[in-house]
Design a protein around this motif. Structure first.
Motif, mmCIF file in Angstrom:
data_model
loop_
_atom_site.group_PDB
_atom_site.id
_atom_site.type_symbol
_atom_site.label_atom_id
_atom_site.label_comp_id
_atom_site.label_asym_id
_atom_site.label_seq_id
_atom_site.Cartn_x
_atom_site.Cartn_y
_atom_site.Cartn_z
ATOM 1 N N ASP A 104 0.859 5.278 -0.007
ATOM 2 C CA ASP A 104 0.037 6.451 0.299
ATOM 3 C C ASP A 104 0.620 7.706 -0.345
ATOM 4 N N HIS A 113 -2.811 4.478 -3.202
ATOM 5 C CA HIS A 113 -3.932 5.237 -2.632
ATOM 6 C C HIS A 113 -3.648 6.728 -2.843
ATOM 7 N N HIS A 151 0.847 -1.200 0.000
ATOM 8 C CA HIS A 151 0.000 0.000 0.000
ATOM 9 C C HIS A 151 0.883 1.251 0.000
ATOM 10 N N MET A 179 -4.266 10.312 -2.350
ATOM 11 C CA MET A 179 -4.911 11.350 -1.534
ATOM 12 C C MET A 179 -4.503 12.683 -2.134
ATOM 13 N N ASP A 191 -8.739 1.019 5.731
ATOM 14 C CA ASP A 191 -7.425 1.655 5.889
ATOM 15 C C ASP A 191 -7.450 2.631 7.061
HETATM 16 ZN ZN ZN Z 1 -3.793 4.555 2.625
#
Ligand code: ZN
Ligand code: DX5
Length: 214
Positions: A32, A63, A30, A65, A174
């Motif tokens: 971020d 992911h 994962h 953001m 998450d």
């Molecule tokens: Zn995340």
């Protein structure tokens, strides 16, 4: 089967390749990505994803953001992301759908993410085209926060919609997921668990991954 996606946000950024090798028994990595605008933190970008790609055979679960992800999804795919998720709050419905289409056109898996205050219904316009839905169980931005158990009805609702429609969509959680909180996530219907501090803070990382998988 429960899948584990350790978040490298809790890894040592000066030794990412070494720390990714430590999670070889996991299912995904994962990653971020934060832009300092959508969330109040800045982390990893496209060049780092590209540099990480040859260090592991595990799928990179990226992911995003970031504000208006449509601008960058193709570059993340080209850098080696296998799964790219975009926040529904980050742009209009039309543009999020266009971002998912671009990810699919690159042959990658696409999904949407919802922040804690965003209702389950926000995923509905995208559900039929998602390979994965990610429900945040903390406010996005930082690792090591406390798990929000009150997000479990949202996970259960989305699981019901996925099953009713017979979709193959995965359901990921998450934030604050660890040995004490993994059971309620699974009971609510999640099948992918992201864990940052619970994995990288463990003395025996492979044992922790096994414990989380159950
Ligand atoms: Zn995340
Ligand atoms: C938070 C990130 C998470 C974070 C999880 O914005 O999306 O992936 O790394 O960290 P833990 O598992 O420590 O809550």
């Amino acid at each position: 089967m429960v899948k584990i996606s350790p978040s490298i946000l809790s890894a040592d950024f000066a030794n990412l390749a070494r720390d990714i090798a430590k999670i070889a028994s996991a299912d995904y990595v994962h990653v971020d990505v934060m832009d300092g605008l959508f969330v109040p933190n800045i982390t990893i970008g496209i060049p780092v994803v590209k540099a990480l790609r040859p260090t592991t055979t595990l799928p990179l679960d990226v992911h995003l953001m970031i504000d208006r992800p449509l601008r960058y999804v193709e570059q993340f795919c080209d850098a080696g992301a296998d799964i790219v998720t975009c926040h529904v709050e980050a742009d209009t419905e039309e543009n999020i759908r266009a971002a998912l289409d671009k990810i699919h056109a690159k042959g990658k898996k696409a999904g949407v993410v919802v922040k804690p205050k965003t209702p389950a219904e926000a995923v509905l316009p995208f559900l039929d085209v998602c390979d994965i839905v990610l429900v945040m169980t903390v406010e996005p931005g930082f690792g090591g926060q406390s798990f929000m158990a009150d997000m479990m009805p949202k996970v259960a609702q989305i699981r019901a919609w996925i099953d009713e429609r017979g979709l193959a969509c995965e359901l990921e959680v998450d934030g604050g997921v660890g040995p004490k909180t993994r059971d309620v996530c699974i009971e609510a219907g999640a099948n992918v668990l992201v864990a940052g501090s619970a994995v990288y803070g463990a003395e025996d990382i492979p044992a922790r991954i096994k414990e989380l998988r159950g």
